[in-house]
Write an enzyme that holds these catalytic residues in place. Sequence first.
Site: not given
Ligand code: URA
Length: 236
Positions: A103
């Site tokens: 993310d």
């Molecule tokens: N899980 C999440 O919620 N975000 C990420 O970036 C990776 C795994």
Amino acid sequence: MRLDKLLANMGYGTRKEVKQLLKQKGVTVDGEVVKDSSMHVDPDKQEVSVFGERVEYMEFIYLMMHKPPGVISATEDNVDQTVIDLLDPLAQHFKPFPVGRLDKDTEGLLLITNDGQLAHNLLSPKKHVPKTYYAKIDGIVTNADIEAFKQGVELDDGYVTKPGELVIISSGPMSEIELTIQEGKFHQVKRMFESVGKKVTYLKRLSMGSLKLDELLAPGDYRELTQEELEGLKSK
Ligand code: URA
């Protein structure tokens, strides 16, 4: 492989620009000046040099990045900076892409390569490549959460996760944990904690399969994988 293609692939310019290099007698193959850009060379057996500097031919590039928060795990974006924008032009020349997504606000280990086969293997749900995350959680993480994650929890879309291994580093109003999961559903770690009524406030990926984030890399920095790291990933 054609000499002009090899040099263009290695960032010595367009094929037209490479022709100019040859014209300037800047290119040698096994020590002989070459003028014919269509000459076929075997980069594993022949020594190609440009103005005396040996060209190490590489088809694939494998980079470990410490992704910083605030950039997108994509090759292009109309609004935000991407992880590819952080690479130097020579690395960008290989047209690499991030293997999977973190993310925008997540940081940590991101593999960047142009090796589609390796990326496919690492992302294939059948391969169960484990990914370990460190997270700060708003809320008290309990043994019941460890058990729930071990059993699998139901996400907001009804999907039931595969077993995850939760380790509590510290538990309090703001807890710290490590979580290892073998899948990569959208926002998975955040959604797993939501399913037990808690919020992830900070998330960092520590490892993917045998590959561990080099803690010497500051956020935004990257380096090539070592031979050992690459072999570890390929043997999965
Ligand atoms: N899980 C999440 O919620 N975000 C990420 O970036 C990776 C795994």
